[in-house]
Scaffold this motif. Structure first.
Motif, short mmCIF file in Angstrom:
data_model
loop_
_atom_site.label_atom_id
_atom_site.label_comp_id
_atom_site.label_asym_id
_atom_site.label_seq_id
_atom_site.Cartn_x
_atom_site.Cartn_y
_atom_site.Cartn_z
N ARG A 66 0.88 -1.09 -0.03
CA ARG A 66 0.00 -0.14 -0.05
C ARG A 66 0.89 1.36 0.07
O ARG A 66 1.98 1.31 0.83
N ASP A 67 0.74 2.28 -0.93
CA ASP A 67 1.25 3.46 -1.21
C ASP A 67 0.43 4.40 -0.18
O ASP A 67 -0.56 4.78 -0.69
N CYS A 68 0.85 4.79 0.86
CA CYS A 68 -0.02 5.43 2.07
C CYS A 68 0.33 6.97 1.95
O CYS A 68 1.55 7.23 2.41
N LEU A 69 -0.43 7.81 1.81
CA LEU A 69 -0.31 9.37 1.94
C LEU A 69 -1.34 9.80 3.00
O LEU A 69 -2.66 10.02 2.61
N VAL A 70 -1.01 10.05 4.42
CA VAL A 70 -1.95 10.13 5.26
C VAL A 70 -1.79 11.73 6.02
O VAL A 70 -0.85 12.12 5.93
N THR A 71 -3.18 12.16 6.36
CA THR A 71 -3.14 13.21 7.20
C THR A 71 -4.07 12.81 8.46
O THR A 71 -4.58 12.28 8.43
N VAL A 72 -2.99 13.34 9.43
CA VAL A 72 -3.37 13.28 10.85
C VAL A 72 -4.47 14.08 11.38
O VAL A 72 -4.24 15.58 11.02
N SER A 73 -5.54 13.74 12.16
CA SER A 73 -6.28 14.63 12.64
C SER A 73 -6.52 14.25 14.18
O SER A 73 -6.01 13.00 14.39
N GLU A 74 -7.01 15.03 14.97
CA GLU A 74 -7.04 14.65 16.45
C GLU A 74 -8.46 15.14 16.94
O GLU A 74 -8.64 16.14 17.48
N PRO A 75 -9.66 14.19 16.63
CA PRO A 75 -10.93 14.64 16.82
C PRO A 75 -11.18 14.97 18.35
O PRO A 75 -12.17 15.51 18.59
N THR A 76 -10.45 13.96 19.32
CA THR A 76 -10.87 14.10 20.48
C THR A 76 -9.46 13.82 21.27
O THR A 76 -8.52 13.42 20.70
N PRO A 77 -9.61 14.32 22.50
CA PRO A 77 -7.94 14.23 23.11
C PRO A 77 -7.76 12.73 23.41
O PRO A 77 -8.49 11.71 23.73
N GLY A 78 -6.51 12.33 23.16
CA GLY A 78 -6.13 11.03 23.34
C GLY A 78 -6.35 10.01 22.04
O GLY A 78 -6.12 9.07 22.02
#
Length: 146
Positions: A66-78
Motif C-alpha cells: 500500500r502506498d499511503c499518504l496520510v493526513t493526521v487529525s485529533e478529533p478528541t483528546p487521546g
C-alpha cells in the motif's frame, strides 16, 4: 464491497500522556516504531499531531504493497486519526488510562474491501496480518516509552 476491520491493543507501563506524545511525534519517534513492513517513510507537512501529513509504503503481504499518504487529525483528546488519501483506509490510535502509570493503546484500521471471493479472503486474512504489524509497532512503542 464491504468494510474490513482490524484492531490491536496493548497496555503499556507508561503514562497516557507520554504514550500519546510518542505516537503523535511523526517526525522523530514514529519512524523508530515502524517494523520492516514500512518503507519510504517521510513527513511531508507538520510532524506532530493534527495537520501532519506523512507518506510510507506498507508491505501488508508478500504481494500487496500500500502506498499511503496520510493526513493526521485529533478529533478528541487521546485520539489520532490517520486518513489515507490513496485509499479508503483510516487508522485510529486511541490512548486511555489503564491504572496507575499505565496506558491502554488501541489501534483500529478500517477500509473498503474488495467484493467477491477476493473480498472474502481479504476480510478473512488481511486483519490478521495487519494486527501482527500493529502488534510490532505497539511492542516497539512499549520499549520506547518504558
Amino acid at each position: 464491497m464491504s468494510q474490513v476491520y482490524a484492531a490491536t491493543e496493548r497496555v503499556l507501563e507508561a503514562s497516557p500522556e507520554r504514550v500519546y506524545e510518542a505516537l503523535a511525534d511523526y517526525r522523530e519517534t514514529r519512524p523508530r516504531l515502524l517494523p520492516d513492513q514500512y518503507s519510504e517513510y517521510e513527513v511531508r507537512l507538520g510532524g506532530v499531531g493534527a495537520g501532519t501529513q506523512a507518506h510510507w509504503k506498507l508491505q501488508a503481504t508478500e504481494k500487496r504493497v500500500r502506498d499511503c499518504l496520510v493526513t493526521v487529525s485529533e478529533p478528541t483528546p487521546g485520539r489520532l486519526v490517520e486518513t489515507d488519501a490513496n485509499s479508503s483506509m483510516v487508522t485510529t490510535w486511541t490512548v486511555t488510562p489503564a491504572g496507575e502509570g499505565k496506558a491502554k493503546v488501541v489501534v483500529e484500521a478500517t477500509w473498503q474491501g474488495a467484493g467477491g471471493i477476493g473480498g472474502f479472503f481479504e476480510r478473512t486474512f488481511a486483519p490478521k496480518g495487519l494486527n501482527r504489524i500493529h502488534g510490532q509497532v505497539l511492542e516497539r512503542l512499549a520499549a520506547e516509552v518504558g
